[in-house]
Design a protein around this motif. Sequence first.
Motif, PDB file in Angstrom:
ATOM      1  N   UNK A  37       0.813  -1.198   0.000  1.00 39.81           N
ATOM      2  CA  UNK A  37       0.000   0.000   0.000  1.00 39.81           C
ATOM      3  C   UNK A  37       0.847   1.249   0.000  1.00 39.81           C
ATOM      4  N   UNK A  38       0.732   2.053   1.053  1.00 44.98           N
ATOM      5  CA  UNK A  38       1.475   3.300   1.130  1.00 44.98           C
ATOM      6  C   UNK A  38       2.695   3.175   2.033  1.00 44.98           C
ATOM      7  N   UNK A  39       3.221   1.992   2.216  1.00 41.05           N
ATOM      8  CA  UNK A  39       4.427   1.791   3.014  1.00 41.05           C
ATOM      9  C   UNK A  39       5.613   1.554   2.088  1.00 41.05           C
ATOM     10  N   UNK A  40       6.460   2.571   1.915  1.00 39.50           N
ATOM     11  CA  UNK A  40       7.641   2.348   1.078  1.00 39.50           C
ATOM     12  C   UNK A  40       8.613   1.405   1.776  1.00 39.50           C
ATOM     13  N   UNK A  41       9.268   0.595   1.001  1.00 44.44           N
ATOM     14  CA  UNK A  41      10.289  -0.312   1.521  1.00 44.44           C
ATOM     15  C   UNK A  41      11.632   0.422   1.470  1.00 44.44           C
ATOM     16  N   UNK A  42      12.496   0.115   2.432  1.00 43.00           N
ATOM     17  CA  UNK A  42      13.812   0.742   2.521  1.00 43.00           C
ATOM     18  C   UNK A  42      14.862  -0.350   2.387  1.00 43.00           C
ATOM     19  N   UNK A  43      15.789  -0.152   1.445  1.00 45.66           N
ATOM     20  CA  UNK A  43      16.817  -1.151   1.158  1.00 45.66           C
ATOM     21  C   UNK A  43      18.193  -0.495   1.157  1.00 45.66           C
ATOM     22  N   UNK A  44      19.247  -1.263   1.465  1.00 44.29           N
ATOM     23  CA  UNK A  44      20.595  -0.713   1.325  1.00 44.29           C
ATOM     24  C   UNK A  44      20.831  -0.286  -0.129  1.00 44.29           C
ATOM     25  N   UNK A  45      21.432   0.870  -0.306  1.00 39.24           N
ATOM     26  CA  UNK A  45      21.731   1.349  -1.658  1.00 39.24           C
ATOM     27  C   UNK A  45      22.588   0.312  -2.379  1.00 39.24           C
ATOM     28  N   UNK A  46      22.227   0.013  -3.601  1.00 44.29           N
ATOM     29  CA  UNK A  46      22.974  -0.941  -4.404  1.00 44.29           C
ATOM     30  C   UNK A  46      22.563  -2.387  -4.222  1.00 44.29           C
ATOM     31  N   UNK A  47      21.693  -2.676  -3.249  1.00 43.28           N
ATOM     32  CA  UNK A  47      21.274  -4.055  -3.017  1.00 43.28           C
ATOM     33  C   UNK A  47      19.861  -4.354  -3.511  1.00 43.28           C
ATOM     34  N   UNK A  48      19.147  -3.340  -3.979  1.00 47.66           N
ATOM     35  CA  UNK A  48      17.810  -3.550  -4.547  1.00 47.66           C
ATOM     36  C   UNK A  48      17.910  -3.272  -6.034  1.00 47.66           C
ATOM     37  N   UNK A  49      17.469  -4.225  -6.822  1.00 48.20           N
ATOM     38  CA  UNK A  49      17.564  -4.079  -8.266  1.00 48.20           C
ATOM     39  C   UNK A  49      16.353  -3.309  -8.788  1.00 48.20           C
ATOM     40  N   UNK A  50      16.601  -2.090  -9.247  1.00 45.70           N
ATOM     41  CA  UNK A  50      15.545  -1.285  -9.829  1.00 45.70           C
ATOM     42  C   UNK A  50      15.195  -1.839 -11.195  1.00 45.70           C
ATOM     43  N   UNK A  51      13.905  -1.804 -11.522  1.00 45.51           N
ATOM     44  CA  UNK A  51      13.443  -2.284 -12.817  1.00 45.51           C
ATOM     45  C   UNK A  51      13.640  -1.241 -13.904  1.00 45.51           C
ATOM     46  N   UNK A  52      13.590  -1.689 -15.135  1.00 45.54           N
ATOM     47  CA  UNK A  52      13.777  -0.805 -16.281  1.00 45.54           C
ATOM     48  C   UNK A  52      12.725   0.299 -16.329  1.00 45.54           C
ATOM     49  N   UNK A  53      11.571   0.062 -15.724  1.00 41.96           N
ATOM     50  CA  UNK A  53      10.487   1.051 -15.765  1.00 41.96           C
ATOM     51  C   UNK A  53      10.327   1.809 -14.454  1.00 41.96           C
ATOM     52  N   UNK A  54      11.227   1.586 -13.488  1.00 43.23           N
ATOM     53  CA  UNK A  54      11.149   2.335 -12.236  1.00 43.23           C
ATOM     54  C   UNK A  54      11.541   3.792 -12.475  1.00 43.23           C
ATOM     55  N   UNK A  55      10.915   4.679 -11.709  1.00 45.46           N
ATOM     56  CA  UNK A  55      11.107   6.114 -11.852  1.00 45.46           C
ATOM     57  C   UNK A  55      11.438   6.695 -10.480  1.00 45.46           C
ATOM     58  N   UNK A  56      12.400   7.588 -10.439  1.00 43.19           N
ATOM     59  CA  UNK A  56      12.706   8.271  -9.186  1.00 43.19           C
ATOM     60  C   UNK A  56      11.775   9.472  -9.047  1.00 43.19           C
TER      61      UNK A  56
END
Length: 113
Positions: A37-56
């Motif tokens: 839902x509205x709970x963002x997940x927090x991951x160590x930088x560089x350890x979560x693989x962003x998808x090709x369609x992810x947007x900052x």
Amino acid sequence: MSHDNVTATPAALALLAEIEADHGPVIFHLSGGCCDGTAPMVYPAGEFRLGAHDVQLGSVGGAGFWTSGAQAAAWADTALLIDAVPGRGGAFSLDNPRDRHFVVRPPTCAAPA
């Protein structure tokens, strides 16, 4: 491409500082799934693989705040406020073992100061 429509409460910035003190730099990812839902997940930088369609969408205290392209389109005209509330975070999120977790609030739904 960053939209810079993300801000954070002092409570969220304090929780982020605690997490980064323990884990180093992190990123946020908002999946928009039925369980998160509205709970963002927090991951160590560089350890979560962003998808090709992810947007900052922006950043929180210097940590990138990402979501899928479809979610980014849904939130495009909304300024998001990241807050920290009582309770445990998502099972794989770095806020899980703490007594608070992150949530996303449209500013019109922000808790009173």
